[in-house]
Enzyme design. Structure first.
Site, mmCIF file in Angstrom:
data_model
loop_
_atom_site.group_PDB
_atom_site.id
_atom_site.type_symbol
_atom_site.label_atom_id
_atom_site.label_comp_id
_atom_site.label_asym_id
_atom_site.label_seq_id
_atom_site.Cartn_x
_atom_site.Cartn_y
_atom_site.Cartn_z
ATOM 1 N N HIS A 59 0.818 -1.220 0.000
ATOM 2 C CA HIS A 59 0.000 0.000 0.000
ATOM 3 C C HIS A 59 0.853 1.273 0.000
ATOM 4 C CE1 HIS A 59 0.421 -0.439 4.506
ATOM 5 N NE2 HIS A 59 0.550 0.868 4.407
ATOM 6 N N ASP A 89 0.198 -7.665 1.011
ATOM 7 C CA ASP A 89 0.585 -6.291 1.357
ATOM 8 C C ASP A 89 2.105 -6.164 1.464
ATOM 9 O OD1 ASP A 89 0.200 -3.613 1.795
ATOM 10 O OD2 ASP A 89 -0.120 -3.808 3.954
ATOM 11 N N GLY A 131 3.329 6.478 8.271
ATOM 12 C CA GLY A 131 4.685 6.669 7.776
ATOM 13 C C GLY A 131 5.612 5.554 8.199
ATOM 14 N N ASN A 132 5.243 4.835 9.282
ATOM 15 C CA ASN A 132 6.012 3.669 9.715
ATOM 16 C C ASN A 132 5.769 2.456 8.823
ATOM 17 O OD1 ASN A 132 5.987 4.856 12.914
ATOM 18 N ND2 ASN A 132 7.775 3.708 12.243
ATOM 19 N N SER A 133 4.714 2.486 8.012
ATOM 20 C CA SER A 133 4.396 1.333 7.171
ATOM 21 C C SER A 133 5.590 0.939 6.318
ATOM 22 C CB SER A 133 3.207 1.649 6.265
ATOM 23 O OG SER A 133 2.016 1.742 7.007
ATOM 24 N N THR A 163 3.078 -2.794 9.473
ATOM 25 C CA THR A 163 2.121 -2.602 8.384
ATOM 26 C C THR A 163 0.868 -1.851 8.774
ATOM 27 O OG1 THR A 163 0.978 -3.776 6.598
ATOM 28 C CG2 THR A 163 0.935 -4.803 8.760
ATOM 29 N N ALA A 164 0.466 -1.852 10.046
ATOM 30 C CA ALA A 164 -0.806 -1.219 10.395
ATOM 31 C C ALA A 164 -0.865 -0.957 11.885
ATOM 32 C CB ALA A 164 -1.980 -2.110 9.985
ATOM 33 N N ILE A 165 -1.796 -0.086 12.268
ATOM 34 C CA ILE A 165 -2.071 0.183 13.676
ATOM 35 C C ILE A 165 -3.567 0.144 13.900
ATOM 36 C CG2 ILE A 165 -0.023 1.594 14.092
ATOM 37 C CD1 ILE A 165 -1.757 4.086 13.775
#
Length: 479
Positions: A121, A151, A224-226, A242-244
């Site tokens: 993504h 992903d 932005g950490n993704s 990948t997500a929070i």
């Protein structure tokens, strides 16, 4: 909390008084008062080494391999008056104008030759991808491989000398409670390091991707950490952030990372110059609910229940039958179909997997499942339709297990599938979308693209079309 403590104190006092009266009546010696264990002695650090304990050595080892990923693309711009004949006379439809749209994420260099893993993504639909290293150097990047279902994406940058890289750990050895560091570029402010622990393993039903198997951590992860690194105390990669889970958009201490074993399998496929493929099973699975577990005699709801098996597939040849429950694969427990999908994806192609299966009669047995690539049977036979029909402008294909995997559809799906729809075509106005399966026309079932083209060319005065979209049957009539 104060009320709770008062209730607890009152209860203890009452019990102590009753015990005292009982002992007095019996004229027995009082019981010795239990002595609480001594509290551990508190102390300040006693050596220079203890004072200087720090994650800094791990950061120095790992952070240079974490990069910033910038993705950009041109998107069309339409005026708010598009579609209104009156205002279009003055403002136009806005066609031909575009604006630049960019996104920001992180990535991890996993090979000194410049192989970078990030999230799909982060670079989805990007026309230009650029990578910035921690030392300030910037490079244009090529997209070698990407998979929306997992992903994950692999990028490649070129340089005159080896790039700093990070070793990939075995995520199956990761335990709940392990200390971890999250390294990335949150909010575009620059490389940032946060620390936490592994909060949970094998998280499913998160809704991030279709693999559905994540490491959960409380290390602060923000937009932005993704694509950034989740690092263990050896400085090795245990996951790609990948997500929070957040109600505000910021970190709430619930973050998710794709396990490193999945990352390794994906990167190895890209390194070998081939697309990432999951082994083809040829069976459909559903979770084991509490009611099903009770009916089958299981002590708890676990495993993947075989719902369907296609003839001539690896599942059929392994002896799987409807009603069987897959309990483990290669000695790893299978909690649900998502876990089985993850284990299959990380196993790769070639060889066999050992499955522990509970048959419908309650007997446990071990079977061997061949890890084979999905076949392209029937051949896809791509056709772009034209003429005065609702299908004009649509490209269709015969659905095979291989094509279903490419389109990220269930591998058991069959029929004639729409792969592409031209903009402003009759098919687009009719509402056809990629991944739609055209089931029948005017009550006649379709089995191939050839049949669809023949029926579409018969000059019908009206059309009754049945479409399967994400498991839902849609019926529409057109004149």
């Amino acid at each position: 909390m104060q009320y709770g403590r008062l209730i607890l104190g009152s209860g203890v006092a009452t019990l102590a008084l009753a015990a005292s009266l009982s002992l007095a009546g019996a004229q027995s010696p009082p019981a010795p008062t239990p002595i609480a264990p001594a509290a551990p002695a508190e102390r300040v650090p006693t050596s220079d080494a203890e004072v200087r304990l720090s994650f800094a050595p791990l950061v120095r080892k790992s952070a240079p391999a974490v990069v910033n990923v910038y993705a950009a693309r041109q998107v069309p711009v339409r005026t708010p008056f598009a579609g209104d004949p009156f205002f279009e006379q003055f403002f136009g439809r806005g066609e031909g104008r575009t604006r630049r749209e960019s996104s920001l994420g992180s990535g991890v260099i996993v090979d000194p030759t410049g192989l970078i893993v990030t999230n799909h993504h982060v670079i989805a639909d990007a026309e230009e991808v650029r990578v910035a290293l921690a030392d300030g150097r910037e490079f244009d990047a090529r997209v070698l491989s990407k998979d929306q279902q997992a992903d994950l994406a692999v990028l490649k940058i070129e340089g005159d000398e080896p790039f700093p890289s990070i070793a990939i750990a075995d995520s199956d050895t990761t335990q709940i409670g392990d200390l971890v560091l999250a390294i990335g570029n949150p909010f575009g402010i620059g490389q940032t390091v946060t620390n936490g622990i592994v909060s949970a393993l094998a998280r499913t039903h998160v809704g991030v991707n279709d693999v559905g198997y994540f490491i959960q951590t409380d290390a602060a992860i923000n937009p932005g950490n993704s694509g950034g690194a989740l690092v263990d105390m050896r400085g090795e990669l245990v996951g790609v952030n990948t997500a929070i889970f957040s109600r505000s958009g910021g970190s709430n201490g619930i973050g998710f990372a794709i396990p490193s074993n999945m990352v390794r399998a994906f990167a190895d496929a890209a390194r070998a110059g081939r697309p990432f493929e999951r082994p083809y099973v040829g069976a459909g699975f559903v979770p084991v609910t509490a009611d099903i577990a009770e009916a089958l005699g299981l002590d708890r709801p676990t495993g993947a229940l075989v719902q369907t098996v296609r003839r001539g597939t690896p599942a059929d040849e392994a002896g799987l039958r409807e009603g069987d429950v897959v309990l483990s694969m290669n000695r790893f427990p299978i909690d649900n179909p998502d876990t089985l999908g993850y284990r299959l994806a990380t196993a790769g192609l070639g060889g066999e997997a050992e499955l522990e299966v509970m048959a419908g009669d309650g007997q446990h047995e071990r079977v061997r499942l061949a890890l084979e690539a999905a076949p392209e049977d029937p051949p896809r036979d791509l056709r772009t339709l034209d003429g005065r029909t609702p299908f004009a402008g649509a490209t269709v294909a015969n659905l095979s297990p291989r094509l279903a995997g490419e389109l990220e559809m269930p591998q058991t799906a069959t029929g004639v599938v729409v792969t592409e729809v031209e903009r402003n075509s009759p098919a687009a106005r009719f509402g056809l979308r990629p991944k739609d399966v055209i089931a029948s026309i005017n009550g006649r079932d379709l089995e191939s693209t050839e049949e669809l083209e023949e029926q579409a060319g018969e000059g019908q005065r009206g059309w009754r079309i049945e479409v399967d979209r994400n498991g839902q049957r849609l019926v529409q009539s057109v004149r």
